[in-house]
Design a protein around this motif. Structure first.
Motif, mmCIF file in Angstrom:
data_model
loop_
_atom_site.group_PDB
_atom_site.id
_atom_site.type_symbol
_atom_site.label_atom_id
_atom_site.label_comp_id
_atom_site.label_asym_id
_atom_site.label_seq_id
_atom_site.Cartn_x
_atom_site.Cartn_y
_atom_site.Cartn_z
ATOM 1 N N MET A 1 48.963 37.629 42.052
ATOM 2 C CA MET A 1 47.661 38.026 42.586
ATOM 3 C C MET A 1 47.064 39.186 41.779
ATOM 4 O O MET A 1 45.857 39.246 41.548
ATOM 5 N N PHE A 2 47.929 40.097 41.343
ATOM 6 C CA PHE A 2 47.467 41.232 40.536
ATOM 7 C C PHE A 2 46.836 40.744 39.235
ATOM 8 O O PHE A 2 45.736 41.175 38.845
ATOM 9 N N LEU A 3 47.499 39.816 38.547
ATOM 10 C CA LEU A 3 46.990 39.308 37.281
ATOM 11 C C LEU A 3 45.774 38.401 37.486
ATOM 12 O O LEU A 3 44.871 38.370 36.653
ATOM 13 N N LEU A 4 45.744 37.670 38.589
ATOM 14 C CA LEU A 4 44.584 36.844 38.897
ATOM 15 C C LEU A 4 43.346 37.713 39.091
ATOM 16 O O LEU A 4 42.278 37.432 38.531
ATOM 17 N N LEU A 5 43.498 38.790 39.868
ATOM 18 C CA LEU A 5 42.387 39.710 40.096
ATOM 19 C C LEU A 5 41.967 40.397 38.796
ATOM 20 O O LEU A 5 40.775 40.547 38.513
ATOM 21 N N ALA A 6 42.962 40.818 37.998
ATOM 22 C CA ALA A 6 42.654 41.442 36.708
ATOM 23 C C ALA A 6 41.892 40.474 35.813
ATOM 24 O O ALA A 6 40.975 40.870 35.081
ATOM 25 N N GLY A 7 42.250 39.189 35.883
ATOM 26 C CA GLY A 7 41.559 38.187 35.085
ATOM 27 C C GLY A 7 40.110 38.010 35.498
ATOM 28 O O GLY A 7 39.223 37.906 34.653
ATOM 29 N N VAL A 8 39.859 37.976 36.812
ATOM 30 C CA VAL A 8 38.481 37.836 37.302
ATOM 31 C C VAL A 8 37.635 39.026 36.844
ATOM 32 O O VAL A 8 36.532 38.862 36.306
ATOM 33 N N ILE A 9 38.154 40.239 37.052
ATOM 34 C CA ILE A 9 37.417 41.444 36.658
ATOM 35 C C ILE A 9 37.202 41.477 35.147
ATOM 36 O O ILE A 9 36.102 41.744 34.659
ATOM 37 N N GLY A 10 38.273 41.207 34.400
ATOM 38 C CA GLY A 10 38.168 41.205 32.946
ATOM 39 C C GLY A 10 37.207 40.143 32.441
ATOM 40 O O GLY A 10 36.455 40.372 31.488
ATOM 41 N N GLY A 11 37.217 38.962 33.072
ATOM 42 C CA GLY A 11 36.318 37.890 32.659
ATOM 43 C C GLY A 11 34.859 38.252 32.856
ATOM 44 O O GLY A 11 34.028 38.007 31.987
ATOM 45 N N VAL A 12 34.540 38.854 33.992
ATOM 46 C CA VAL A 12 33.165 39.267 34.267
ATOM 47 C C VAL A 12 32.744 40.356 33.290
ATOM 48 O O VAL A 12 31.666 40.304 32.685
ATOM 49 N N ILE A 13 33.596 41.359 33.119
ATOM 50 C CA ILE A 13 33.288 42.471 32.221
ATOM 51 C C ILE A 13 33.106 41.976 30.783
ATOM 52 O O ILE A 13 32.154 42.328 30.096
ATOM 53 N N GLY A 14 34.028 41.129 30.349
ATOM 54 C CA GLY A 14 33.994 40.665 28.966
ATOM 55 C C GLY A 14 32.783 39.819 28.651
ATOM 56 O O GLY A 14 32.141 39.990 27.618
ATOM 57 N N THR A 15 32.434 38.898 29.540
ATOM 58 C CA THR A 15 31.316 38.007 29.256
ATOM 59 C C THR A 15 29.977 38.655 29.548
ATOM 60 O O THR A 15 28.938 38.163 29.100
ATOM 61 N N ALA A 16 29.958 39.761 30.274
ATOM 62 C CA ALA A 16 28.705 40.458 30.563
ATOM 63 C C ALA A 16 28.457 41.594 29.582
ATOM 64 O O ALA A 16 27.704 42.515 29.862
ATOM 65 N N GLY A 17 29.115 41.543 28.420
ATOM 66 C CA GLY A 17 28.834 42.515 27.370
ATOM 67 C C GLY A 17 29.933 43.529 27.134
ATOM 68 O O GLY A 17 29.829 44.353 26.240
ATOM 69 N N GLY A 18 30.983 43.478 27.920
ATOM 70 C CA GLY A 18 32.043 44.465 27.775
ATOM 71 C C GLY A 18 33.283 43.903 27.090
ATOM 72 O O GLY A 18 33.188 43.039 26.231
ATOM 73 N N ILE A 19 34.427 44.386 27.492
ATOM 74 C CA ILE A 19 35.678 44.038 26.828
ATOM 75 C C ILE A 19 36.683 43.570 27.865
ATOM 76 O O ILE A 19 37.206 44.365 28.652
ATOM 77 N N ALA A 20 36.986 42.288 27.888
ATOM 78 C CA ALA A 20 37.932 41.749 28.852
ATOM 79 C C ALA A 20 39.311 42.368 28.670
ATOM 80 O O ALA A 20 40.032 42.617 29.644
ATOM 81 N N SER A 21 39.688 42.642 27.408
ATOM 82 C CA SER A 21 41.010 43.208 27.136
ATOM 83 C C SER A 21 41.186 44.610 27.701
ATOM 84 O O SER A 21 42.311 45.073 27.857
ATOM 85 N N LEU A 22 40.066 45.277 27.982
ATOM 86 C CA LEU A 22 40.149 46.612 28.576
ATOM 87 C C LEU A 22 40.857 46.555 29.924
ATOM 88 O O LEU A 22 41.518 47.509 30.338
#
Length: 246
Positions: A1-22
């Protein structure tokens, strides 16, 4: 669940102009992976989010439908070369130059003037005959070799060499990031030790976040989006520098 949530947040951040890897890379380290193994898992997992974001950005990509296939091929070739380099060279070769590159890209995004009268700023600019292909390939190599920060470097290159419109530039960034990551992901799956127990939930999360991200981008003020992307770039550069100093 931790990694799933991190993936959702990272995916939104990364595709909206930020850095998913952050979000994704530190989450993988927190899950117990060694840095190189986390880098491999990060590359494999984030490809699904980049593909989902590209599919959701079709309307922005229409402006570059003629040039995109060639750019995608260059990005894929660079990404493959970078993945091979990662497997045959020490992982800390670029330990100090990576934070500098990421910080430099963040500066480019922050200082780029908004041109034109479009609501999002800017009009498509014709890429340079030489500079742009070299930039696409070089960022692809970096993406395949290290990954973290590749999105911010790509976005900076697109803004300066191809399209000053932040929303369209971000869509091109998403597409090129996906292309640069596909073959390296295949190389890692075939030749590296992939921690699938971390990749599967992280990839599921980034797919969800990647599909949502473009819709978020369209609703944000481009100045806010530009500042947020630059801020994330500086944060990632600082974090990478701290890691290199240890």
């Amino acid at each position: 669940m931790f990694l799933l949530l991190a993936g959702v947040i990272g995916g939104v951040i990364g595709t909206a102009g930020g850095i998913a890897s952050l979000v994704a890379f530190p989450a993988l380290l927190a899950a117990g992976l060694a840095p190189v193994q986390a880098n491999v898992a990060n590359t494999v997992a984030l490809i699904s989010g980049a593909v989902a974001a590209s599919a959701a950005s079709r309307q922005e990509l229409r402006a570059h439908r003629r040039g995109l296939p060639g750019w995608a091929a260059l990005a894929a070739a660079g990404g493959t070369a970078g993945a091979v380099l990662l497997l045959v060279t020490p992982a800390d070769v670029f330990a100090w130059i990576v934070p500098v590159l990421v910080a430099f890209a963040a500066v480019l995004i922050l200082v780029r003037p908004v041109a034109g009268s479009s609501p999002h700023g800017g009009r498509p600019a014709r890429p340079g005959d030489r500079t742009w292909p070299v930039a696409v390939f070089a960022v692809g190599v970096y993406s395949g070799y290290f990954g973290a920060g590749a999105g911010i470097l790509t976005l900076a290159a697109v803004l300066h060499l191809v399209d000053a419109d932040l929303v369209r530039a971000n869509a091109v960034k998403n597409a090129l990031t996906a292309c640069a990551g596909v073959l390296p992901a295949v190389v890692f799956v075939l030749a590296a030790d992939v921690a699938w127990w971390t990749v599967v939930p992280l990839a599921a999360g980034t797919t969800i976040g990647g599909a949502i991200g473009p819709a978020v981008t369209r609703r944000l003020d481009p100045r806010v989006l530009r500042a947020a992307a630059a801020l994330m770039g500086f944060a990632l550069a600082a974090w990478l520098a701290l890691r290199a100093a240890r």
